[in-house]
Design a protein around this motif. Structure first.
Motif, mmCIF file in Angstrom:
data_model
loop_
_atom_site.group_PDB
_atom_site.id
_atom_site.type_symbol
_atom_site.label_atom_id
_atom_site.label_comp_id
_atom_site.label_asym_id
_atom_site.label_seq_id
_atom_site.Cartn_x
_atom_site.Cartn_y
_atom_site.Cartn_z
ATOM 1 N N ASP A 170 0.837 -1.203 0.000
ATOM 2 C CA ASP A 170 0.000 0.000 0.000
ATOM 3 C C ASP A 170 0.870 1.250 0.000
ATOM 4 O O ASP A 170 0.567 2.237 -0.678
ATOM 5 C CB ASP A 170 -0.923 -0.003 1.223
ATOM 6 N N THR A 171 1.969 1.205 0.750
ATOM 7 C CA THR A 171 2.908 2.341 0.784
ATOM 8 C C THR A 171 3.495 2.582 -0.604
ATOM 9 O O THR A 171 3.556 3.725 -1.076
ATOM 10 C CB THR A 171 4.039 2.068 1.797
ATOM 11 N N VAL A 204 0.828 4.257 -2.914
ATOM 12 C CA VAL A 204 0.608 5.694 -2.690
ATOM 13 C C VAL A 204 1.774 6.513 -3.236
ATOM 14 O O VAL A 204 1.590 7.547 -3.880
ATOM 15 C CB VAL A 204 0.375 5.988 -1.185
ATOM 16 N N THR A 250 1.295 9.137 -6.444
ATOM 17 C CA THR A 250 1.477 10.576 -6.219
ATOM 18 C C THR A 250 2.690 11.139 -6.943
ATOM 19 O O THR A 250 2.668 12.274 -7.425
ATOM 20 C CB THR A 250 1.610 10.847 -4.699
ATOM 21 N N GLU A 277 -7.580 7.770 6.291
ATOM 22 C CA GLU A 277 -6.826 7.480 5.073
ATOM 23 C C GLU A 277 -6.043 8.703 4.614
ATOM 24 O O GLU A 277 -4.948 8.577 4.068
ATOM 25 C CB GLU A 277 -7.763 6.998 3.958
ATOM 26 N N CYS A 290 -2.066 8.445 3.960
ATOM 27 C CA CYS A 290 -1.468 8.787 2.656
ATOM 28 C C CYS A 290 -0.412 9.876 2.789
ATOM 29 O O CYS A 290 0.637 9.824 2.154
ATOM 30 C CB CYS A 290 -2.554 9.223 1.664
ATOM 31 N N GLN A 310 2.735 8.402 4.274
ATOM 32 C CA GLN A 310 3.407 7.520 3.310
ATOM 33 C C GLN A 310 4.191 8.299 2.263
ATOM 34 O O GLN A 310 5.242 7.850 1.810
ATOM 35 C CB GLN A 310 2.372 6.625 2.624
ATOM 36 N N SER A 342 -5.662 9.854 -3.997
ATOM 37 C CA SER A 342 -4.357 9.931 -3.333
ATOM 38 C C SER A 342 -3.677 11.263 -3.616
ATOM 39 O O SER A 342 -3.092 11.888 -2.725
ATOM 40 C CB SER A 342 -3.455 8.780 -3.793
ATOM 41 N N VAL A 377 -2.738 13.986 -0.699
ATOM 42 C CA VAL A 377 -1.317 14.235 -0.422
ATOM 43 C C VAL A 377 -0.910 15.640 -0.853
ATOM 44 O O VAL A 377 -0.308 16.398 -0.078
ATOM 45 C CB VAL A 377 -0.429 13.176 -1.122
#
Length: 283
Positions: free
Chosen positions: A13-14, A17, A21, A110, A114, A117, A217, A221
């Motif tokens: 998941d990291t 993201v 981005t 979340e 995000c 991360q 995302s 972010v």
């Protein structure tokens, strides 16, 4: 179930993201893993784990609770008895309705996850001068800059992801369980069929809604650096400046995570549910 999902899938998941981005920073999943390890160390893969745990436990608690309520609503709509088994399509519709409630719990946690991360990339790109490295510092920064409503940045894109996504999620899961059951009761399935069914459901979700998640995302972010365009504005900007394929940055780690994490989610959910039902029956 939510805990099993995070522990299994957080490193992927990291990577997702980061690649969504900042797609220009990484050539692929291996490059992302190698650079993250060199720059931040192993702990870099588990940045945002605390809010991810909170997000997943809260989201899945609300999701599965509302899933039961929504199944009863679907039974009323189609005019059947409250104990009647629903079809796979009807279960998919109930899951879709339930996800709208879960989104209200998921969006704030979340957003924090995000941002944690992708904090390192925000500093590298010069979009922010100094990053917040803890959950509390990110929470404090959001409140100071945007107030409590700042936690709901990306709410519309989260809803656009969750509602159709969970139709495919529960639909894929129930269809797969029906396939493995082969006429038997679905409750008799062992851990391997449940793992594969959960993995298939998670894969269906992410294939269906990945571009929406990519936009979400970016909104959550990049809004750290100042005012960020809404869903349509961000979507159009990405397509115009980077092309359609940019909306699929990070798809590979997402699909690996989707299968492993959602397989673990449903195995943990089904077995913990059966255990709790036995406890209730014993009383």
């Amino acid at each position: 179930g939510g805990t099993a999902c995070v522990v299994t899938g957080q490193p992927f998941d990291t990577a997702k993201v980061k690649m969504q981005t900042f797609p220009d920073m990484y050539k692929g999943i291996v490059d992302c893993f190698v650079k993250t390890y060199k720059q931040v160390g192993f702990r870099g893969f588990y940045k945002g784990t605390t809010p991810a745990l909170v997000a997943n436990i809260a989201e899945n608690s609300v999701l599965f609770m509302c899933y039961g309520f929504c199944q009863q609503i679907v039974r009323r709509i189609v005019g059947v008895d409250r104990k009647t088994k629903l079809s796979d399509l009807q279960n998919a519709a109930a899951g879709s309705f339930a996800s709208a409630f879960a989104t209200l719990v998921l969006c704030p946690t979340e957003l924090v996850k995000c941002r944690l991360q992708a904090m390192h990339e925000m500093q590298l790109s010069g979009k922010i001068i100094q990053g917040h490295n803890t959950v509390w510092s990110v929470v404090k920064g959001v409140i100071q800059k945007d107030g409590p409503l700042g936690f709901y940045r990306g709410l519309s894109s989260t809803l656009l992801r969750e509602v159709p996504g969970y139709f495919f999620f529960f639909g894929g899961y129930e269809l797969s369980r029906t396939f493995f059951a082969s006429g038997r009761s679905k409750d008799e399935l062992g851990p391997i069929p449940l793992l594969l069914s959960g993995g298939f459901g998670g894969s269906c979700l992410w294939i269906a809604v990945y571009p929406v998640d990519c936009v979400k995302s970016r909104i959550q972010v990049l809004s750290m650096a100042g005012k960020q365009a809404g869903f349509m504005g961000t979507f159009i900007t990405v397509v115009r400046t980077e092309g359609v394929l940019a909306l699929y940055s990070g798809l590979k780690p997402t699909m690996i995570r989707a299968f492993l994490a959602n397989g673990a989610l449903f195995v943990a959910y089904e077995y913990s549910r059966k255990l709790m039902m036995k406890q209730i029956d014993s009383y």
